[in-house]
Design an enzyme around this catalytic site. Structure first.
Site, PDB file in Angstrom:
ATOM      1  N   ASP A  32      41.527  56.194 -61.949  1.00  0.00           N
ATOM      2  CA  ASP A  32      42.978  56.238 -61.759  1.00  0.00           C
ATOM      3  C   ASP A  32      43.618  55.062 -62.492  1.00  0.00           C
ATOM      4  OD1 ASP A  32      44.926  57.688 -59.398  1.00  0.00           O
ATOM      5  OD2 ASP A  32      45.674  55.856 -60.366  1.00  0.00           O
ATOM      6  N   THR A  96      52.200  63.519 -56.794  1.00  0.00           N
ATOM      7  CA  THR A  96      53.061  63.389 -57.971  1.00  0.00           C
ATOM      8  C   THR A  96      52.603  64.276 -59.120  1.00  0.00           C
ATOM      9  OG1 THR A  96      51.779  61.483 -58.755  1.00  0.00           O
ATOM     10  CG2 THR A  96      53.725  61.016 -57.417  1.00  0.00           C
ATOM     11  N   HIS A 101      43.814  67.584 -57.530  1.00  0.00           N
ATOM     12  CA  HIS A 101      42.890  66.489 -57.836  1.00  0.00           C
ATOM     13  C   HIS A 101      42.511  65.797 -56.538  1.00  0.00           C
ATOM     14  CE1 HIS A 101      47.028  65.025 -57.944  1.00  0.00           C
ATOM     15  NE2 HIS A 101      46.549  63.880 -57.448  1.00  0.00           N
ATOM     16  N   HIS A 103      41.302  62.205 -54.914  1.00  0.00           N
ATOM     17  CA  HIS A 103      41.128  60.761 -55.076  1.00  0.00           C
ATOM     18  C   HIS A 103      39.820  60.378 -54.397  1.00  0.00           C
ATOM     19  CE1 HIS A 103      45.460  59.787 -56.070  1.00  0.00           C
ATOM     20  NE2 HIS A 103      45.628  60.961 -55.478  1.00  0.00           N
TER      21      HIS A 103
HETATM   22  P1  5GP Z   1      48.995  62.004 -56.617  1.00  0.00           P
HETATM   23  O1  5GP Z   1      50.076  61.001 -56.405  1.00  0.00           O
HETATM   24  O2  5GP Z   1      49.545  63.265 -57.276  1.00  0.00           O
HETATM   25  O3  5GP Z   1      48.121  62.289 -55.438  1.00  0.00           O
HETATM   26  O4  5GP Z   1      47.996  61.342 -57.654  1.00  0.00           O
HETATM   27  C1  5GP Z   1      48.242  61.238 -59.025  1.00  0.00           C
HETATM   28  C2  5GP Z   1      47.439  60.045 -59.503  1.00  0.00           C
HETATM   29  O5  5GP Z   1      47.306  60.155 -60.907  1.00  0.00           O
HETATM   30  C3  5GP Z   1      48.074  58.693 -59.198  1.00  0.00           C
HETATM   31  O6  5GP Z   1      47.187  57.922 -58.396  1.00  0.00           O
HETATM   32  C4  5GP Z   1      48.305  58.096 -60.568  1.00  0.00           C
HETATM   33  O7  5GP Z   1      48.054  56.703 -60.606  1.00  0.00           O
HETATM   34  C5  5GP Z   1      47.342  58.868 -61.444  1.00  0.00           C
HETATM   35  N1  5GP Z   1      47.782  59.013 -62.808  1.00  0.00           N
HETATM   36  C6  5GP Z   1      49.004  59.450 -63.218  1.00  0.00           C
HETATM   37  N2  5GP Z   1      49.059  59.482 -64.564  1.00  0.00           N
HETATM   38  C7  5GP Z   1      47.836  59.074 -65.000  1.00  0.00           C
HETATM   39  C8  5GP Z   1      47.285  58.900 -66.306  1.00  0.00           C
HETATM   40  O8  5GP Z   1      47.912  59.147 -67.325  1.00  0.00           O
HETATM   41  N3  5GP Z   1      45.995  58.462 -66.365  1.00  0.00           N
HETATM   42  C9  5GP Z   1      45.259  58.198 -65.254  1.00  0.00           C
HETATM   43  N4  5GP Z   1      43.992  57.770 -65.441  1.00  0.00           N
HETATM   44  N5  5GP Z   1      45.743  58.353 -63.996  1.00  0.00           N
HETATM   45  C10 5GP Z   1      47.025  58.778 -63.880  1.00  0.00           C
END
Ligand code: 5GP
Length: 115
Positions: A32, A96, A101, A103
């Site tokens: 991440d 977001t 996905h 974590h």
């Molecule tokens: P969510 O908030 O949808 O559960 O998780 C999305 C995750 O994707 C976040 O923890 C964010 O830091 C990660 N993320 C967003 N854009 C990128 C990117 O371009 N590269 C990587 N490696 N992680 C990303």
């Protein structure tokens, strides 16, 4: 599929860089970009057709099981086999990116860190 490619599809396609730690025919895993724990990986199906874990579990439980198995293998490699698996589901819950996905969080977690 009429949707625009997600940020994770762009990582799958090597259109944007990422620190990739594992790849199979169906999945990709990478660090991440904003880690919330000493080990913070994302395990992502290559297809973006499932927007969240509820859709994935209903429509492709085998793919969901393969995500859990890969998460476990990565936790063996990076944090002693013990880990937290988080699927944020919905904007109000912190999701977001609407390309499902997991974590994978590990290595000295603080209570309450949810990715
Ligand atoms: P969510 O908030 O949808 O559960 O998780 C999305 C995750 O994707 C976040 O923890 C964010 O830091 C990660 N993320 C967003 N854009 C990128 C990117 O371009 N590269 C990587 N490696 N992680 C990303």
């Amino acid at each position: 599929m009429s949707e625009e490619p997600s940020i994770f599809t762009k990582i799958v396609n090597r259109e944007i860089p990422a620190d990739i730690v594992a790849e199979t025919d169906d999945l990709i895993a990478f660090r991440d970009i904003h880690p919330q724990a000493p080990v913070h990986l994302l395990v992502v199906p290559k297809t973006q057709q499932y927007h969240n874990v509820v859709e994935l579990a209903a429509r492709n439980p085998a793919l969901m099981a393969s995500m859990v198995a890969l998460a476990s293998q990565l936790a063996d490699r990076y944090c002693g086999g013990e880990f937290r698996l988080v699927f944020n589901t919905g904007e109000a819950a912190g999701q977001t990116v609407f390309h499902v996905h997991a974590h994978v969080l590990g290595g000295g977690l603080d209570e309450g860190s949810l990715g």
